[in-house]
Design an enzyme around this catalytic site. Structure first.
Site, PDB file in Angstrom:
ATOM      1  N   LYS A  92      56.379  50.987  47.502  1.00 37.72           N
ATOM      2  CA  LYS A  92      56.769  52.351  47.109  1.00 37.72           C
ATOM      3  C   LYS A  92      57.585  53.042  48.187  1.00 37.72           C
ATOM      4  O   LYS A  92      58.239  54.045  47.931  1.00 37.72           O
ATOM      5  CB  LYS A  92      55.518  53.176  46.803  1.00 37.72           C
ATOM      6  N   GLU A 147      27.564  59.740  42.302  1.00 38.17           N
ATOM      7  CA  GLU A 147      28.882  59.067  42.323  1.00 38.17           C
ATOM      8  C   GLU A 147      28.716  57.554  42.168  1.00 38.17           C
ATOM      9  O   GLU A 147      29.429  56.914  41.394  1.00 38.17           O
ATOM     10  CB  GLU A 147      29.592  59.407  43.630  1.00 38.17           C
ATOM     11  N   HIS A 148      27.779  56.967  42.897  1.00 35.19           N
ATOM     12  CA  HIS A 148      27.521  55.527  42.790  1.00 35.19           C
ATOM     13  C   HIS A 148      27.118  55.142  41.368  1.00 35.19           C
ATOM     14  O   HIS A 148      27.580  54.133  40.834  1.00 35.19           O
ATOM     15  CB  HIS A 148      26.385  55.131  43.742  1.00 35.19           C
TER      16      HIS A 148
END
Length: 1023
Positions: A894, A106-107
């Site tokens: 939001k 992932e890194h």
């Protein structure tokens, strides 16, 4: 060369290529769409996807022929676009001999692809266009997401898509990024949630994937593999090649474009991701079997926390989400109203609270049903008593049988929450939904677990039958177990002891019978029935306006005209000078709010599950009350809270418990992260008055029920009330609520208004020109050290605010890229604005295994390089940063509560600049690069005439791994240089060491109070 050819073949059908060919061959749009549709296996249109009536976004589900599932979201009103990709593979699929490989992968995806080889290309592009990115690796998922200004979604997606097709995993980046993974793990080593989660994992069956160490560290990802001749880069490539398959990917895109335009944009970028036909992993066997069950685990925490958790493995019922059987039991076991498990625990006077939560690890077959927090010194008798009471409650549930009215109430509340759900920010929306695409069909991806309509007693009973002592594990956490712990967990070093349940315990728990005080909850009278919007004001105000202003009260009011939901927020500041007089009064104030919340739990919990929440918090100026949620029953809850507050009586028994908790919380500060220590000491040095933890602890012994009761009378006896009512409320209703607050206080507390001289605000210490102050502290818990360097820039106003923010916008990405990615100083590297009491400045915070004095040199080397960055920046680059900052500042809230918080922040800071974003962005548009250079040279540069520098070093005294420590002391050119080359640390000016905080502050002046944007005066008393 071969890879280039393959890459061309994969991208030859990109949309840009198709468009170019369409121009040459005069293809028409329908033909283009036909070509794109050839890659789509199935389509689910907006009308097929269950969504709330208030949701004005449009949705389309796509299943590509390569198996990828895509959810398109069109929101023409969005001011941020976003995308998220979820890979249905997490760290449970790590190779057994390479713990943390999924997380490491992932890194690495952020650090260059074949098409965009520069390591910081992706984040640099996002930063220049008002965006950000992040990712996480969990048990079964790896999730990547970003947001960006809407006009640049296509280019961002092009960069993003390469993660899943052609990442580089360069040897140099691989060698460096393992340090970031190690630093991230080091940050978590003394974190009790991480330690206890890994303990649960390590005590599972050794042959079950749940037992793995998911984060990884330098030992597992470099040292051990290297000693075995394993090339980790090759393993990363193998992992990506094997598991990053299109058929286990869920992609969610939100943009301002139409659904057709989004489809035309997205499909060409992802249709060629390779389908390797990976099977989504399933774990049919639970992580705990007979050997691991009937077990009591005693664990020693880092912080002085005392809690207990109970786990029962249960069948995986994910496929029955429309019946949601776990919700029924979670609702009852976790109830906090009259007759609940919590209520009985508190009535016995031994416990502060017992929270119930449900954690479902679906495929692993683990369901954590009950989580009780115990806040007294534990003994075997307490554990037995709690477990007996739990099974008496479960026995009551079985005796009463399953009640359809309870299911229908849960169903009604969940549907209400779904139908009136606020919009989520684009990045939260896409990240959450992308992870659902392989869990639920497109039709239910928005509504799963929110809309459930099948009352299935058989499924509820299926789970209920598993809640027996034979199928149970207990974990008890307390410092008390240091003396008996005889084992140490491998990865985090947690000390623990494991005992099997005794025959006597099993007999007591199995035959515990019933407890008369335990019963099913009553019907919830707080469920709103009126969802109508109030009539619009005849002359609606664009910003909050003062509708009441006396010497006792100032009320701000704004009717909502944007979110149009039957919700409201009421904020009230009860301002009293006695709240922060000294450490003793500060303790009084904190304990009052904790005892108040404890005493009101049974009543307010019913409101909370009906969508109406409150909080009463202590502050340096008094108390802050917030009530928010559905407007229908809000005044009823507000009145009850005020009546209880005005007539509150201190219970000495509960006070003794909460004094103990409050004291432990103060002491637990020592175990907080080093960077939090650096922030704390910076606040201490720059605040006019701030009582420290030691002073508060020393004063805690003087707290008694009598003097706390006297303090409450003092606090409420003389006040100034400032409030804001915002939402689905009329002006008359807001004034009525304020009048009600005043009436209750005057009738019960004889409350009088403050004198004008008692309206006092604390101020910020003013650092002198050209100064360099250094304060050193020690950390005895964490291996990492930390540093905060603060460059104080002066008082807040429109010009200085936006200059500082623009400067931080420009340096943010290069700061992270140089100090974190290239120099590998630590996992936590942050630069940004610090604001306090109307004063602001630049802060740089780094948590590192390297010594603070070394890290400070690297920060100053970067600050020196900033001049070159600014000077070489083209007008086009400068304008990108202006546009990016404008995009961030003009992003609209939001949710109604987010807009409320912005208004309330202006009120409590006394700035009253309710249109701040538009005002400051207008000024931003006029700035030039020369303005920014001038700001840097006057305030930040090493020789800047108005430079005001304060540095805080938090030095670890925990022995470090020699290899890690050597990395910190020997960062030479090979580690620091990249495309920019090594930056030598400059020679710093003479430093003044701060040894006595009070002496330091006595010698310095204070900044004036901030000047309000609009003039607001106190009402004159009527004598």
């Amino acid at each position: 060369m071969l890879s280039r050819v393959l890459y061309f073949r994969q991208t030859v059908t990109s949309f840009s290529y198709i468009v170019k060919q369409s121009i040459k061959t005069k293809w028409n749009l329908p033909y283009l769409r036909t070509a794109l549709m050839a890659s789509i296996a199935k389509t689910y249109e907006d009308c097929q996807i269950s969504k709330s009536a208030a949701d004005n976004r449009q949705y389309r589900g796509l299943e590509l022929k390569n198996g990828m599932k895509i959810l398109l979201i069109s929101d023409p009103e969005t001011d941020k676009s976003s995308a998220a990709m979820d890979i249905h593979i997490g760290h449970l699929k790590d190779p057994s001999d390479l713990p943390g490989l999924a997380h490491f992968c992932e890194h690495m995806l952020f650090l260059g692809t074949e098409k965009y080889p520069e390591e910081n290309e992706y984040n640099k592009f996002l930063s220049e266009h008002g965006g950000m990115s992040n990712a996480f690796t969990s048990l079964e998922h790896t999730n990547y997401y970003f947001d960006i200004s809407p006009d640049h979604l296509t280019e961002a997606l092009d960069r993003f898509s390469q993660f899943f097709r052609n990442p580089l995993f360069t040897p140099s980046a691989t060698g460096r990024e393992v340090n970031a993974v190690d630093s991230e793990n080091s940050r978590n080593l003394q974190s009790d949630p991480w330690r206890l989660f890994q303990l649960d994992k390590s005590l599972a069956r050794p042959d079950h994937d749940f037992s793995k160490f998911g984060t990884g560290n330098k030992e597992t990802l470099e040292t051990i593999p290297k000693s075995k001749g394993v090339n980790v880069r090759d393993e990363l490539l193998k992992f990506h090649t094997e598991y990053y398959s299109s058929n286990v990917m869920g992609l969610c895109i939100l943009g301002k474009e139409s659904l057709d335009e989004l489809q035309d944009m997205v499909v060409p970028l992802f249709e060629n991701v390779v389908n390797k036909n990976v099977k989504i992993p399933k774990w049919d066997e639970p992580p705990y079997t007979e050997k691991e069950l009937k077990t009591l685990v005693y664990a020693v925490p880092v912080k002085d926390i005392r809690e207990m958790s109970v786990v029962w493995p249960t069948p995986d019922v994910t496929e029955f989400y429309k019946a949601n059987p776990g919700h029924y039991l979670g609702h009852l076991l976790g109830h906090e109203g009259s007759g609940s498990l919590l209520s009985e625990l508190k009535a016995r006077g031994q416990f502060t609270c017992s929270r119930v939560s449900r954690l479902a690890v679906h495929n692993a077959g683990l369901t954590c049903v009950l989580y009780s927090r115990i806040n007294v010194l534990l003994s075997t008798e307490h554990i037995d008593d709690i477990v007996i009471l739990m099974y008496q409650y479960i026995n009551m549930l079985k005796k009463e049988q399953l009640q359809e009215w309870i299911f229908k109430e849960c169903q009604e509340l969940a549907a209400m929450g779904f139908n009136f759900k606020d919009k989520e920010s684009p990045k939260i929306c896409t990240s959450n939904l992308s992870s659902r695409l392989h869990e639920f069909p497109f039709q239910d991806v928005l509504s799963a677990y929110s809309l459930f309509d099948d009352f299935r007693p058989d499924l509820i009973n299926l789970i209920l039958k598993k809640l027996v002592p034979e199928n149970m594990r207990i974990t008890v956490v307390s410092k008390k177990f240091e003396s008996c712990a005889d084992q140490t967990e491998k990865w985090y070093g947690t000390q623990y002891k494991v005992n099997k349940f005794s025959a006597e315990q099993m007999k007591k728990w199995t035959n515990c019978g019933f407890q008369d005080n335990l019963r099913l909850p009553k019907k919830n009278e707080f469920i709103p029935t009126n969802f109508c919007l109030v009539a619009a004001d005849s002359e609606p105000a664009g910003m909050p306006e003062i509708v009441k202003n006396t010497d006792f009260c100032r009320l701000w009011y704004k009717q909502d005209s944007t979110f149009l939901k039957p919700k409201a927020c009421v904020n009230v500041d009860f301002i009293s000078p006695v709240a922060y007089t000294d450490p003793l009064h500060t303790n009084f104030n904190a304990l009052f709010t904790q005892l108040f919340d404890d005493a009101l739990t049974e009543y307010t919990y019913m409101a909370e599950i009906a969508g109406l929440k409150y909080s009463l918090d202590s502050s340096i100026y008094g108390l802050t009350l917030t009530v928010k949620g559905y407007s229908d029953k809000l005044p009823i809850l507000l009145e009850k809270i005020l009546e209880k507050m005005a007539t509150f009586k201190v219970d000495p028994n509960r006070l003794a418990i909460f004094k103990d908790i409050h004291g432990r919380n103060l002491r637990n500060f020592q175990a907080e992260q080093p960077h939090q220590h650096a922030i704390y000491y910076t606040n201490m040095l720059t605040s006019e008055t701030l009582w420290n933890k030691e002073e508060l602890l020393q004063a805690l012994d003087d707290v008694t029920a009598t003097n706390l009761q006297h303090f409450i009378s003092q606090l409420l006896g003389k006040l100034f009330i400032e409030g804001l009512v915002f939402g689905n409320v009329t002006k008359a209703q807001s004034i009525q609520m304020t009048d009600m607050i005043e009436r209750i206080l005057i009738e019960n507390c004889n409350t009088k208004p403050l004198l004008p001289s008692q309206h006092r605000k604390l101020r910020e210490v003013q650092l002198p020109d050209g100064c360099y102050f250094l304060h050193k502290q020690k950390n005895v818990v964490h291996e990492s050290s930390s540093i905060e360097v603060y460059y104080q820039c002066g008082q807040q106003n429109t010009e200085s605010n936006i200059l500082l923010e623009l400067f931080c916008q420009v340096i943010s990405e290069p700061c992270f890229n140089i100090l974190r990615t290239k120099e590998q100083l630590g996992y936590i590297v942050f630069s940004g604005v610090r604001r306090s009491k109307g004063v602001q400045g630049l802060r740089v915070i780094i948590q590192s295994s390297k010594p603070p004095q070394f890290v400070e040199g690297r920060i100053e080397a970067f600050i020196q390089k900033v001049e070159e960055i600014l000077e070489s920046m083209s007008n086009d680059e400068f304008n990108k940063h202006v546009t990016a900052l404008s995009s961030k500042r003009l992003e609209k809230p939001k949710k109604l509560v987010q807009q409320n918080n912005k208004y309330w922040t202006e009120i409590i800071s006394s700035f009253y600049n309710f249109d701040r974003d538009n005002v400051e962005v207008t000024f931003l548009q006029k700035l030039t690069k020369d303005d920014l250079l001038k700001f840097y040279r006057e305030k930040i540069a090493l020789n800047a005439p108005q430079r005001h520098k304060l540095s805080v070093h938090v030095l670890s005294e925990v022995p470090q791994n020699p290899d890690t420590n050597n990395v910190g002391n020997n960062v030479e050119k090979t580690e620091c240089e990249g495309g920019d080359g090594f930056i030598p640390a400059p020679e710093l000016p003479m430093v003044i060491i701060i040894t006595d905080v009070m002496e330091f502050k006595r010698d310095l002046g204070l900044f004036p109070l901030p000047k309000p944007f609009i003039e607001v005066t106190l009402a004159k008393s009527k004598l």
